[in-house]
Design a protein around this motif. Structure first.
Motif, PDB file in Angstrom:
ATOM      1  N   VAL A 119       0.851  -1.175   0.000  1.00  0.00           N
ATOM      2  CA  VAL A 119       0.000   0.000   0.000  1.00  0.00           C
ATOM      3  C   VAL A 119       0.891   1.230   0.000  1.00  0.00           C
ATOM      4  CG1 VAL A 119      -0.208   0.068   2.533  1.00  0.00           C
ATOM      5  CG2 VAL A 119      -1.982   1.111   1.112  1.00  0.00           C
ATOM      6  N   TYR A 120       0.446   2.263  -0.701  1.00  0.00           N
ATOM      7  CA  TYR A 120       1.205   3.494  -0.827  1.00  0.00           C
ATOM      8  C   TYR A 120       0.382   4.672  -0.300  1.00  0.00           C
ATOM      9  CZ  TYR A 120       3.751   0.649  -4.219  1.00  0.00           C
ATOM     10  OH  TYR A 120       4.463  -0.358  -4.826  1.00  0.00           O
ATOM     11  N   LEU A 121       1.089   5.704   0.100  1.00  0.00           N
ATOM     12  CA  LEU A 121       0.438   6.959   0.446  1.00  0.00           C
ATOM     13  C   LEU A 121       1.242   8.076  -0.211  1.00  0.00           C
ATOM     14  CD1 LEU A 121      -1.906   8.246   2.081  1.00  0.00           C
ATOM     15  CD2 LEU A 121      -0.211   8.710   3.879  1.00  0.00           C
ATOM     16  N   GLN A 122       0.675   8.654  -1.258  1.00  0.00           N
ATOM     17  CA  GLN A 122       1.299   9.794  -1.921  1.00  0.00           C
ATOM     18  C   GLN A 122       0.821  11.051  -1.223  1.00  0.00           C
ATOM     19  OE1 GLN A 122       3.581   9.933  -4.611  1.00  0.00           O
ATOM     20  NE2 GLN A 122       3.655  12.071  -3.944  1.00  0.00           N
ATOM     21  N   MET A 123       1.761  11.793  -0.678  1.00  0.00           N
ATOM     22  CA  MET A 123       1.430  12.993   0.087  1.00  0.00           C
ATOM     23  C   MET A 123       1.985  14.215  -0.643  1.00  0.00           C
ATOM     24  SD  MET A 123       2.242  11.638   3.946  1.00  0.00           S
ATOM     25  CE  MET A 123       4.006  11.507   3.654  1.00  0.00           C
ATOM     26  N   SER A 124       1.111  15.153  -0.940  1.00  0.00           N
ATOM     27  CA  SER A 124       1.494  16.375  -1.644  1.00  0.00           C
ATOM     28  C   SER A 124       1.032  17.590  -0.853  1.00  0.00           C
ATOM     29  CB  SER A 124       0.878  16.391  -3.041  1.00  0.00           C
ATOM     30  OG  SER A 124       1.257  15.255  -3.776  1.00  0.00           O
ATOM     31  N   SER A 125       1.570  18.740  -1.223  1.00  0.00           N
ATOM     32  CA  SER A 125       1.218  19.989  -0.532  1.00  0.00           C
ATOM     33  C   SER A 125       1.301  19.817   0.978  1.00  0.00           C
ATOM     34  CB  SER A 125      -0.193  20.435  -0.943  1.00  0.00           C
ATOM     35  OG  SER A 125      -0.275  20.615  -2.335  1.00  0.00           O
ATOM     36  N   LEU A 126       2.399  19.244   1.413  1.00  0.00           N
ATOM     37  CA  LEU A 126       2.548  18.928   2.838  1.00  0.00           C
ATOM     38  C   LEU A 126       2.609  20.193   3.680  1.00  0.00           C
ATOM     39  CD1 LEU A 126       4.957  15.937   2.471  1.00  0.00           C
ATOM     40  CD2 LEU A 126       2.816  15.883   3.755  1.00  0.00           C
ATOM     41  N   LYS A 127       2.052  20.079   4.882  1.00  0.00           N
ATOM     42  CA  LYS A 127       1.996  21.182   5.827  1.00  0.00           C
ATOM     43  C   LYS A 127       2.716  20.788   7.117  1.00  0.00           C
ATOM     44  CE  LYS A 127      -2.674  22.277   4.186  1.00  0.00           C
ATOM     45  NZ  LYS A 127      -4.097  22.473   4.584  1.00  0.00           N
ATOM     46  N   PRO A 128       3.191  21.744   7.870  1.00  0.00           N
ATOM     47  CA  PRO A 128       3.842  21.396   9.145  1.00  0.00           C
ATOM     48  C   PRO A 128       2.947  20.545  10.046  1.00  0.00           C
ATOM     49  CG  PRO A 128       4.323  23.666   8.586  1.00  0.00           C
ATOM     50  CD  PRO A 128       3.334  23.175   7.566  1.00  0.00           C
ATOM     51  N   GLU A 129       1.653  20.749   9.979  1.00  0.00           N
ATOM     52  CA  GLU A 129       0.747  19.968  10.820  1.00  0.00           C
ATOM     53  C   GLU A 129       0.610  18.518  10.377  1.00  0.00           C
ATOM     54  OE1 GLU A 129       0.129  22.941   9.386  1.00  0.00           O
ATOM     55  OE2 GLU A 129      -1.962  23.071   8.699  1.00  0.00           O
ATOM     56  N   ASP A 130       1.204  18.164   9.248  1.00  0.00           N
ATOM     57  CA  ASP A 130       1.242  16.761   8.819  1.00  0.00           C
ATOM     58  C   ASP A 130       2.381  16.003   9.498  1.00  0.00           C
ATOM     59  OD1 ASP A 130       0.459  17.893   5.515  1.00  0.00           O
ATOM     60  OD2 ASP A 130      -0.913  16.926   6.933  1.00  0.00           O
ATOM     61  N   THR A 131       3.213  16.707  10.220  1.00  0.00           N
ATOM     62  CA  THR A 131       4.330  16.075  10.921  1.00  0.00           C
ATOM     63  C   THR A 131       3.806  15.067  11.935  1.00  0.00           C
ATOM     64  OG1 THR A 131       5.786  17.967  10.652  1.00  0.00           O
ATOM     65  CG2 THR A 131       6.268  16.472  12.477  1.00  0.00           C
ATOM     66  N   ALA A 132       4.289  13.836  11.825  1.00  0.00           N
ATOM     67  CA  ALA A 132       3.828  12.757  12.694  1.00  0.00           C
ATOM     68  C   ALA A 132       4.585  11.483  12.356  1.00  0.00           C
ATOM     69  CB  ALA A 132       2.329  12.515  12.509  1.00  0.00           C
ATOM     70  N   VAL A 133       4.395  10.478  13.179  1.00  0.00           N
ATOM     71  CA  VAL A 133       4.811   9.126  12.817  1.00  0.00           C
ATOM     72  C   VAL A 133       3.631   8.491  12.079  1.00  0.00           C
ATOM     73  CG1 VAL A 133       5.558   6.863  13.620  1.00  0.00           C
ATOM     74  CG2 VAL A 133       6.341   8.941  14.805  1.00  0.00           C
ATOM     75  N   TYR A 134       3.906   7.967  10.908  1.00  0.00           N
ATOM     76  CA  TYR A 134       2.871   7.364  10.074  1.00  0.00           C
ATOM     77  C   TYR A 134       2.971   5.847  10.181  1.00  0.00           C
ATOM     78  CZ  TYR A 134       1.589  11.824   8.058  1.00  0.00           C
ATOM     79  OH  TYR A 134       1.127  13.106   7.893  1.00  0.00           O
ATOM     80  N   TYR A 135       1.831   5.231  10.452  1.00  0.00           N
ATOM     81  CA  TYR A 135       1.767   3.787  10.650  1.00  0.00           C
ATOM     82  C   TYR A 135       0.904   3.135   9.582  1.00  0.00           C
ATOM     83  CZ  TYR A 135       3.448   4.804  15.388  1.00  0.00           C
ATOM     84  OH  TYR A 135       4.174   5.225  16.468  1.00  0.00           O
ATOM     85  N   CYS A 136       1.383   2.022   9.103  1.00  0.00           N
ATOM     86  CA  CYS A 136       0.619   1.190   8.176  1.00  0.00           C
ATOM     87  C   CYS A 136      -0.220   0.213   8.990  1.00  0.00           C
ATOM     88  CB  CYS A 136       1.593   0.435   7.281  1.00  0.00           C
ATOM     89  SG  CYS A 136       0.833  -0.694   6.106  1.00  0.00           S
TER      90      CYS A 136
END
Length: 120
Positions: free
Chosen positions: A78-95
């Protein structure tokens, strides 16, 4: 044994893009739903995006129009394409995945997480 392994996290400037990948491996028979969650410091883990085996997707309101989830069933990925990233997207991302393993055994699995940091 089943493992989910994420990759693709890192440091990016606001407005930039990243693509996360998650590969499921082990004694897997089939995978039902897969998803991405995130947890920022001091906050609860939250759903980012979710995709069913038939391709149906749903997204958190905060990422709609900026993130795209996709999967390649033949690769258990599974993929997650992330665009137009913002500082509030900062986190640990879990599958995360709901899957059937040999047994048969149906349960929910988590990856170890990958850090995404967006600088302003």
């Amino acid at each position: 044994q089943v493992q989910l392994v994420e990759s693709g996290g890192g440091l990016v400037q606001a407005g930039g893009s990243l693509r996360l990948s998650c590969v499921a491996s082990g004694s897997i028979v089939s995978i039902d739903a897969m998803g991405w969650y995130r947890q920022a410091p001091g906050k609860r883990r939250e759903l980012v995006a979710h995709i069913r085996s038939d391709g149906t997707t749903n997204y958190a309101d905060s990422v709609k129009g900026r993130f795209t989830i996709s999967r390649v069933n033949a690769k258990n990925t599974v993929y997650l394409q992330m665009s137009s990233l913002k500082p509030e997207d900062t986190a640990v991302y879990y599958c995360n995945a709901d899957l059937w393993a040999l047994g048969p055994d149906y349960r929910n699995y988590w990856g170890q997480g990958t850090q995404v940091t967006v600088s302003s």
